[in-house]
Design a protein around this motif. Structure first.
Motif, PDB file in Angstrom:
ATOM      1  N   ARG A  69       9.622  11.315 -26.373  1.00 33.68           N
ATOM      2  CA  ARG A  69       8.732  12.492 -26.368  1.00 33.68           C
ATOM      3  C   ARG A  69       7.779  12.428 -25.183  1.00 33.68           C
ATOM      4  O   ARG A  69       7.542  13.431 -24.505  1.00 33.68           O
ATOM      5  CB  ARG A  69       7.923  12.545 -27.672  1.00 33.68           C
ATOM      6  CG  ARG A  69       8.736  12.903 -28.879  1.00 33.68           C
ATOM      7  CD  ARG A  69       7.846  12.873 -30.097  1.00 33.68           C
ATOM      8  NE  ARG A  69       6.865  13.957 -30.048  1.00 33.68           N
ATOM      9  CZ  ARG A  69       7.010  15.111 -30.683  1.00 33.68           C
ATOM     10  NH1 ARG A  69       8.074  15.307 -31.414  1.00 33.68           N
ATOM     11  NH2 ARG A  69       6.114  16.035 -30.590  1.00 33.68           N
ATOM     12  N   PHE A  70       7.223  11.240 -24.945  1.00 35.86           N
ATOM     13  CA  PHE A  70       6.307  11.072 -23.804  1.00 35.86           C
ATOM     14  C   PHE A  70       7.025  11.421 -22.512  1.00 35.86           C
ATOM     15  O   PHE A  70       6.482  12.113 -21.649  1.00 35.86           O
ATOM     16  CB  PHE A  70       5.816   9.624 -23.728  1.00 35.86           C
ATOM     17  CG  PHE A  70       4.711   9.296 -24.690  1.00 35.86           C
ATOM     18  CD1 PHE A  70       4.200  10.256 -25.537  1.00 35.86           C
ATOM     19  CD2 PHE A  70       4.175   8.026 -24.736  1.00 35.86           C
ATOM     20  CE1 PHE A  70       3.186   9.959 -26.420  1.00 35.86           C
ATOM     21  CE2 PHE A  70       3.153   7.713 -25.619  1.00 35.86           C
ATOM     22  CZ  PHE A  70       2.669   8.675 -26.455  1.00 35.86           C
ATOM     23  N   SER A  71       8.245  10.911 -22.397  1.00 36.32           N
ATOM     24  CA  SER A  71       8.989  11.111 -21.159  1.00 36.32           C
ATOM     25  C   SER A  71       9.242  12.606 -20.925  1.00 36.32           C
ATOM     26  O   SER A  71       9.033  13.124 -19.818  1.00 36.32           O
ATOM     27  CB  SER A  71      10.292  10.335 -21.245  1.00 36.32           C
ATOM     28  OG  SER A  71      11.110  10.648 -20.177  1.00 36.32           O
ATOM     29  N   LEU A  72       9.649  13.304 -21.983  1.00 36.81           N
ATOM     30  CA  LEU A  72       9.903  14.741 -21.847  1.00 36.81           C
ATOM     31  C   LEU A  72       8.621  15.493 -21.521  1.00 36.81           C
ATOM     32  O   LEU A  72       8.606  16.381 -20.660  1.00 36.81           O
ATOM     33  CB  LEU A  72      10.506  15.285 -23.146  1.00 36.81           C
ATOM     34  CG  LEU A  72      11.972  14.954 -23.375  1.00 36.81           C
ATOM     35  CD1 LEU A  72      12.397  15.403 -24.758  1.00 36.81           C
ATOM     36  CD2 LEU A  72      12.823  15.637 -22.312  1.00 36.81           C
ATOM     37  N   ALA A  73       7.551  15.115 -22.219  1.00 35.17           N
ATOM     38  CA  ALA A  73       6.282  15.812 -21.989  1.00 35.17           C
ATOM     39  C   ALA A  73       5.813  15.601 -20.561  1.00 35.17           C
ATOM     40  O   ALA A  73       5.328  16.525 -19.907  1.00 35.17           O
ATOM     41  CB  ALA A  73       5.225  15.323 -22.982  1.00 35.17           C
ATOM     42  N   ALA A  74       5.963  14.366 -20.054  1.00 30.57           N
ATOM     43  CA  ALA A  74       5.529  14.084 -18.683  1.00 30.57           C
ATOM     44  C   ALA A  74       6.366  14.864 -17.683  1.00 30.57           C
ATOM     45  O   ALA A  74       5.844  15.407 -16.706  1.00 30.57           O
ATOM     46  CB  ALA A  74       5.621  12.588 -18.406  1.00 30.57           C
ATOM     47  N   GLN A  75       7.685  14.941 -17.928  1.00 34.94           N
ATOM     48  CA  GLN A  75       8.541  15.694 -17.013  1.00 34.94           C
ATOM     49  C   GLN A  75       8.154  17.164 -16.988  1.00 34.94           C
ATOM     50  O   GLN A  75       8.084  17.784 -15.933  1.00 34.94           O
ATOM     51  CB  GLN A  75       9.996  15.559 -17.437  1.00 34.94           C
ATOM     52  CG  GLN A  75      10.653  14.306 -16.904  1.00 34.94           C
ATOM     53  CD  GLN A  75      12.057  14.146 -17.426  1.00 34.94           C
ATOM     54  OE1 GLN A  75      12.671  15.106 -17.869  1.00 34.94           O
ATOM     55  NE2 GLN A  75      12.544  12.928 -17.384  1.00 34.94           N
ATOM     56  N   ASN A  76       7.896  17.718 -18.170  1.00 38.58           N
ATOM     57  CA  ASN A  76       7.510  19.129 -18.222  1.00 38.58           C
ATOM     58  C   ASN A  76       6.164  19.358 -17.560  1.00 38.58           C
ATOM     59  O   ASN A  76       5.938  20.374 -16.920  1.00 38.58           O
ATOM     60  CB  ASN A  76       7.455  19.611 -19.674  1.00 38.58           C
ATOM     61  CG  ASN A  76       8.832  19.729 -20.263  1.00 38.58           C
ATOM     62  OD1 ASN A  76       9.799  19.906 -19.541  1.00 38.58           O
ATOM     63  ND2 ASN A  76       8.918  19.607 -21.576  1.00 38.58           N
ATOM     64  N   ALA A  77       5.240  18.404 -17.777  1.00 38.08           N
ATOM     65  CA  ALA A  77       3.896  18.598 -17.247  1.00 38.08           C
ATOM     66  C   ALA A  77       3.875  18.404 -15.745  1.00 38.08           C
ATOM     67  O   ALA A  77       3.093  19.024 -15.034  1.00 38.08           O
ATOM     68  CB  ALA A  77       2.943  17.622 -17.913  1.00 38.08           C
ATOM     69  N   GLY A  78       4.735  17.505 -15.236  1.00 33.46           N
ATOM     70  CA  GLY A  78       4.757  17.276 -13.800  1.00 33.46           C
ATOM     71  C   GLY A  78       3.609  16.419 -13.314  1.00 33.46           C
ATOM     72  O   GLY A  78       3.280  16.449 -12.136  1.00 33.46           O
ATOM     73  N   HIS A  79       2.949  15.679 -14.211  1.00 31.24           N
ATOM     74  CA  HIS A  79       2.010  14.683 -13.695  1.00 31.24           C
ATOM     75  C   HIS A  79       2.263  13.342 -14.368  1.00 31.24           C
ATOM     76  O   HIS A  79       2.824  13.282 -15.455  1.00 31.24           O
ATOM     77  CB  HIS A  79       0.555  15.123 -13.800  1.00 31.24           C
ATOM     78  CG  HIS A  79       0.163  15.715 -15.098  1.00 31.24           C
ATOM     79  ND1 HIS A  79      -0.114  17.047 -15.250  1.00 31.24           N
ATOM     80  CD2 HIS A  79      -0.009  15.167 -16.306  1.00 31.24           C
ATOM     81  CE1 HIS A  79      -0.429  17.291 -16.495  1.00 31.24           C
ATOM     82  NE2 HIS A  79      -0.372  16.172 -17.168  1.00 31.24           N
ATOM     83  N   PRO A  80       1.883  12.267 -13.691  1.00 26.21           N
ATOM     84  CA  PRO A  80       2.283  10.954 -14.184  1.00 26.21           C
ATOM     85  C   PRO A  80       1.503  10.511 -15.415  1.00 26.21           C
ATOM     86  O   PRO A  80       0.361  10.920 -15.629  1.00 26.21           O
ATOM     87  CB  PRO A  80       2.000  10.024 -13.006  1.00 26.21           C
ATOM     88  CG  PRO A  80       1.113  10.770 -12.096  1.00 26.21           C
ATOM     89  CD  PRO A  80       1.179  12.210 -12.421  1.00 26.21           C
ATOM     90  N   LEU A  81       2.177   9.695 -16.211  1.00 27.57           N
ATOM     91  CA  LEU A  81       1.544   9.083 -17.374  1.00 27.57           C
ATOM     92  C   LEU A  81       1.558   7.581 -17.152  1.00 27.57           C
ATOM     93  O   LEU A  81       2.586   7.012 -16.780  1.00 27.57           O
ATOM     94  CB  LEU A  81       2.341   9.439 -18.633  1.00 27.57           C
ATOM     95  CG  LEU A  81       2.014   8.654 -19.906  1.00 27.57           C
ATOM     96  CD1 LEU A  81       0.613   8.998 -20.383  1.00 27.57           C
ATOM     97  CD2 LEU A  81       3.012   8.978 -21.002  1.00 27.57           C
ATOM     98  N   VAL A  82       0.420   6.956 -17.340  1.00 27.99           N
ATOM     99  CA  VAL A  82       0.337   5.500 -17.247  1.00 27.99           C
ATOM    100  C   VAL A  82      -0.009   4.968 -18.626  1.00 27.99           C
ATOM    101  O   VAL A  82      -0.971   5.426 -19.245  1.00 27.99           O
ATOM    102  CB  VAL A  82      -0.736   5.081 -16.211  1.00 27.99           C
ATOM    103  CG1 VAL A  82      -1.006   3.603 -16.317  1.00 27.99           C
ATOM    104  CG2 VAL A  82      -0.278   5.427 -14.816  1.00 27.99           C
ATOM    105  N   LEU A  83       0.795   4.062 -19.125  1.00 28.83           N
ATOM    106  CA  LEU A  83       0.570   3.515 -20.465  1.00 28.83           C
ATOM    107  C   LEU A  83       0.274   2.036 -20.350  1.00 28.83           C
ATOM    108  O   LEU A  83       1.047   1.300 -19.725  1.00 28.83           O
ATOM    109  CB  LEU A  83       1.817   3.713 -21.335  1.00 28.83           C
ATOM    110  CG  LEU A  83       2.171   5.138 -21.732  1.00 28.83           C
ATOM    111  CD1 LEU A  83       3.512   5.148 -22.429  1.00 28.83           C
ATOM    112  CD2 LEU A  83       1.108   5.722 -22.627  1.00 28.83           C
ATOM    113  N   LEU A  84      -0.835   1.610 -20.937  1.00 21.83           N
ATOM    114  CA  LEU A  84      -1.117   0.180 -21.021  1.00 21.83           C
ATOM    115  C   LEU A  84      -0.689  -0.290 -22.403  1.00 21.83           C
ATOM    116  O   LEU A  84      -1.218   0.178 -23.408  1.00 21.83           O
ATOM    117  CB  LEU A  84      -2.609  -0.086 -20.795  1.00 21.83           C
ATOM    118  CG  LEU A  84      -3.041  -1.538 -20.927  1.00 21.83           C
ATOM    119  CD1 LEU A  84      -2.466  -2.371 -19.802  1.00 21.83           C
ATOM    120  CD2 LEU A  84      -4.547  -1.660 -20.934  1.00 21.83           C
ATOM    121  N   HIS A  85       0.288  -1.172 -22.433  1.00 22.46           N
ATOM    122  CA  HIS A  85       0.813  -1.653 -23.718  1.00 22.46           C
ATOM    123  C   HIS A  85       0.144  -2.972 -24.075  1.00 22.46           C
ATOM    124  O   HIS A  85      -0.352  -3.678 -23.202  1.00 22.46           O
ATOM    125  CB  HIS A  85       2.326  -1.865 -23.601  1.00 22.46           C
ATOM    126  CG  HIS A  85       3.074  -0.592 -23.393  1.00 22.46           C
ATOM    127  ND1 HIS A  85       3.488   0.203 -24.419  1.00 22.46           N
ATOM    128  CD2 HIS A  85       3.463   0.034 -22.260  1.00 22.46           C
ATOM    129  CE1 HIS A  85       4.117   1.256 -23.932  1.00 22.46           C
ATOM    130  NE2 HIS A  85       4.106   1.190 -22.622  1.00 22.46           N
TER     131      HIS A  85
END
Lengths: 265, 486
Positions: free
Chosen positions: A168-184
């Protein structure tokens, strides 16, 4: 007449003048064939500013619409990994959101304006979101991604992601067109759909000639890189336009002549 | 046979009796001792006046389904009734008569025995509802004089002593007072007596203090059947917003804070209050927020036997500039600020307003007071000035400084080794101190000076430590870890 059973011809490759251009063209063609959105040249990538790393990344930097995992190597490295995530945030432009699950708040603390200024981030850019539960944090990350108001999202997560949420994150980021950085958290593998995954460990900083502390150093491993090479570097975080300096390339380097090897003290 | 009693002058007196007790001749105001002597089977309990008041307040809140303005009877009036201002809303229920009948029936449905009166003035309505023998009285316009003339003087809401004195002087009914010379009465009983008379007759104005501030904008919806499903509440909210929209548009305002009240069939009221980051009239956006809020409530709204009325209040409105829509069919694109406000709204509804915030600078030397979070619902993020020349600060600050056991040289050497969260760290290098004097002008007690150090341990981890106080004093100063540096 029998219908033609031949598969559709692949799109013609545009002519390229330089090898770099040819590579870009090839990557775009592959992206089109795979059905992934083609990275527009107009949307700028987030450059590290040091060619050693930027050359490893397909677009020459952190691509828009990409999911980028940061995983600390061991619990003690969490502040260093956070520093790396904030350095990426500092390199970006425009309004951003910092989503934090409350579990991390007790361990790392809460975002602190003057310290963020020291890290090169204008606190007025930031929307700080705390979530009581992990599910709320994941929801908030997705909500921030889908909002048109932001251009960068950092998620500080306290638990491993399920593959569904990763997708879901990946799809949302692709649609939004801006990067997502996740600290695990340190004991997790990261998300399943990440475009890049960075393992961050601490490294002793250099001393200047008076014996004072230099800028902080991290051992950064690019463990996963879609359409690109992996690598490992010792980075020094700096100020101003050069946020990162590669101190030492630990892997994937050409063998130099023995006389030119720099030794670390 | 049941009676409630409360202490009064000369011993406890009955304050309430049930039907069975009334049947044997017990009356409110009898002495408790006499009543017990007369009726051995009487069960007596002390009256809980505070609980009575709370129940009445709840009932008055429920009555806001008829009108925004309801007020409990004040001190000096009987403690068992409330006013409704129905002037502007009676037509919604088919006139005053129908409204009074409906109110009476519903209250009877709750197991109460109400007396309802409608009159032009607060005083007359009080007098008639309390002292008339009929259950339902509607005083015709300008008919106050005839309506209250036969009632006892206590109906004028006068102190009990004054009533008793007037009674002894021969004033038995209100009719005896009307038209009498005022000067002697005022001289003997003060200005209250003529004022109350004028208020009851409509010669003087009287304001009531409403329970809820009446909202500037309100829409209400009654359902033929009680509704129970969350989905139906959402639909009702949309309908209410659409009902309110023309009024808002006419005045050029949009909602900034709304209250939603759902009235249960059995007399309860469930209310929600929603703040918005920027003023909006968009029904779709606001219903999405209501949905998020309903989902956040762990067990949902307690619907009981269903809701039969919904009311939307515009608690705060802001004037907005309305752009004339173009001729093009497509909707106007939202600006970046509007997008941001919507995101803040959505996040705040699910996570709570305090969880979505901007960072705001504050003028203070103490690190923990130099920044403060501000709920993002309050508006645009505050601007930050470039930092002054000072020591380094961690990007994340611990919620409170955590004590550490430190080995350090006296008087102001950096730590050589410290133990924090159960782990021993050997310090490889340190920078400091950065001395921060306490803000003695803010706090009266003598606070201590802090020396901040940045230390790096042998693995390259960095900490921001401080020593609270100096080694001069008898007791050694304590050390704290205040933040982690990347």
């Amino acid at each position: 007449m029998a219908p033609s059973l031949r598969p559709a011809a692949p799109p013609p490759l545009p002519l390229a003048r330089t090898p770099t251009e040819a590579l870009v063209n090839l990557r775009q063609t592959i992206a089109r064939l795979e059905g992934r959105p083609v990275a527009e040249a107009a949307v700028p990538v987030l450059r590290f500013g040091c060619p050693e790393i930027d050359d490893h990344l397909p677009g020459g930097g952190i691509a828009p619409g990409s999911v980028n995992d940061i995983v600390p190597v061991g619990y003690d490295a969490t502040p260093a990994a956070l520093g790396f995530a904030l350095a990426l945030l500092a390199a970006s432009q425009g309004p951003a959101a910092l989503v934090q699950s409350r579990r991390l708040e007790a361990e790392l603390g809460q975002p602190y304006g003057p310290g963020l200024q020291d890290a090169g981030i204008d606190p007025a850019r930031l929307l700080v979101v705390s979530a009581d539960s992990e599910a709320d944090a994941q929801w908030a990350v997705e909500e921030c991604l889908t909002a048109a108001a932001l251009s960068f999202v950092v998620g500080l997560l306290g638990a491993p992601l399920s593959p569904t949420v990763g997708r879901r994150f990946s799809l949302a980021a692709q649609n939004a067109g801006h990067p997502l950085v996740l600290l695990h958290p340190h004991d997790t593998a990261g998300s399943n759909t990440a475009d890049t995954r960075w393992l961050v460990a601490t490294a002793p900083a250099a001393r200047d000639r008076f014996g004072a502390l230099g800028d902080p150093r991290w051992t950064v491993t690019l463990q996963r890189n879609r359409n690109g090479r992996t690598g490992q570097w010792i980075l020094e975080s700096g100020h101003g336009p050069h946020r990162f300096r590669v101190v030492e390339t630990l892997a994937d380097r050409p063998l130099p002549a023995p006389a030119t090897i720099r030794r670390r003290r | 046979m049941l009676a409630l009693h409360a202490p009064a002058s000369g011993g406890a007196r009955l304050t309430a009796v049930n039907v069975a007790a009334e049947a044997v001749g017990l009356v409110i105001g009898d002495r408790l001792a006499d009543a017990r002597a007369r009726e051995s089977e009487l069960q007596c309990h002390p009256a809980d006046l505070a609980a009575d008041r709370a129940a009445l307040r709840k009932l008055a809140l429920w009555a806001t389904r008829y009108t925004p303005t309801t007020a409990l009877w004040a001190d000096g009036e009987a403690p068992d009734g409330f006013f409704l201002e129905v002037e502007g809303s009676a037509h919604l229920f088919g006139g005053e008569d129908a409204l009074a009948r409906d109110l009476g029936e519903r209250l009877r449905g709750f197991g109460l025995d109400p007396k309802v009166a409608i009159a032009d003035t607060v005083g007359a309505a009080y007098a008639v509802s309390r002292y008339s023998l009929q259950r339902l009285v509607i005083v015709p316009p300008k008919g106050m004089r005839d309506a209250i003339s036969p009632l006892p003087l206590a109906a004028l809401r006068l102190p009990a002593d004054d009533c008793a004195t007037l009674f002894r002087l021969g004033f038995k009914r209100i009719a005896d007072l009307i038209g009498k010379p005022r000067a002697p009465l005022t001289a003997r009983f003060g200005a209250l007596l003529p004022l109350r008379l004028d208020q009851a007759l409509g010669h003087a104005g009287e304001a009531i203090r409403p329970q809820l501030p009446p909202p500037a904008y309100q829409a209400r919806l009654r359902f033929a059947e009680p509704i129970l499903l969350q989905e139906h509440l959402i639909v009702a909210t949309t309908a209410l917003l659409e009902k309110l929209a023309p009024e808002l548009e006419r005045d050029g305002v949009a909602l900034r804070k709304i209250g939603l009240r759902f009235f249960r069939v059995d007399g309860g009221v469930q209310s929600l209050t929603l703040g918005l980051a920027s003023a909006s009239r968009d029904a779709r956006h606001i219903t999405a927020l209501v949905r998020l809020r309903l989902e956040r409530l762990a067990e949902g709204l307690d619907a009981g036997f269903g809701f039969d009325t919904a009311v939307l209040d515009g608690l705060a409105v802001e004037s907005v500039k309305t752009a004339q829509p173009g001729l093009a069919v497509q909707a106007r694109a939202l600006t970046e600020a509007e997008h941001r406000a919507r995101l803040v709204d959505v996040l705040s509804q699910r996570l709570g307003a305090a969880s979505v915030r901007h960072l705001s600078p504050r003028a203070s030397h103490l690190p923990e007071e130099a920044a403060t979070p501000l709920p993002a619902l309050h508006g645009a993020p505050p601007a930050w000035l470039p930092p002054p020349r000072r020591g380094p600060r961690p990007p994340f600050l611990l919620p409170r400084a955590e004590p550490a056991e430190v080995m350090a040289g006296v008087p102001d050497h950096p730590p050589a080794q410290f133990r924090w969260r159960g782990v021993v760290h050997r310090v490889a290098a340190a920078e400091g101190p950065e001395r921060i004097a306490a803000e003695w002008w803010k706090r009266p007690e003598t606070p201590s000076t802090r020396d901040y150090y940045v230390v790096e341990d042998d693995a390259g981890r960095r900490f921001w430590l401080y020593r609270d106080g100096l080694y001069r004093e008898a007791h050694p100063p304590k050390w704290f870890v205040h933040g982690l540096l990347p």
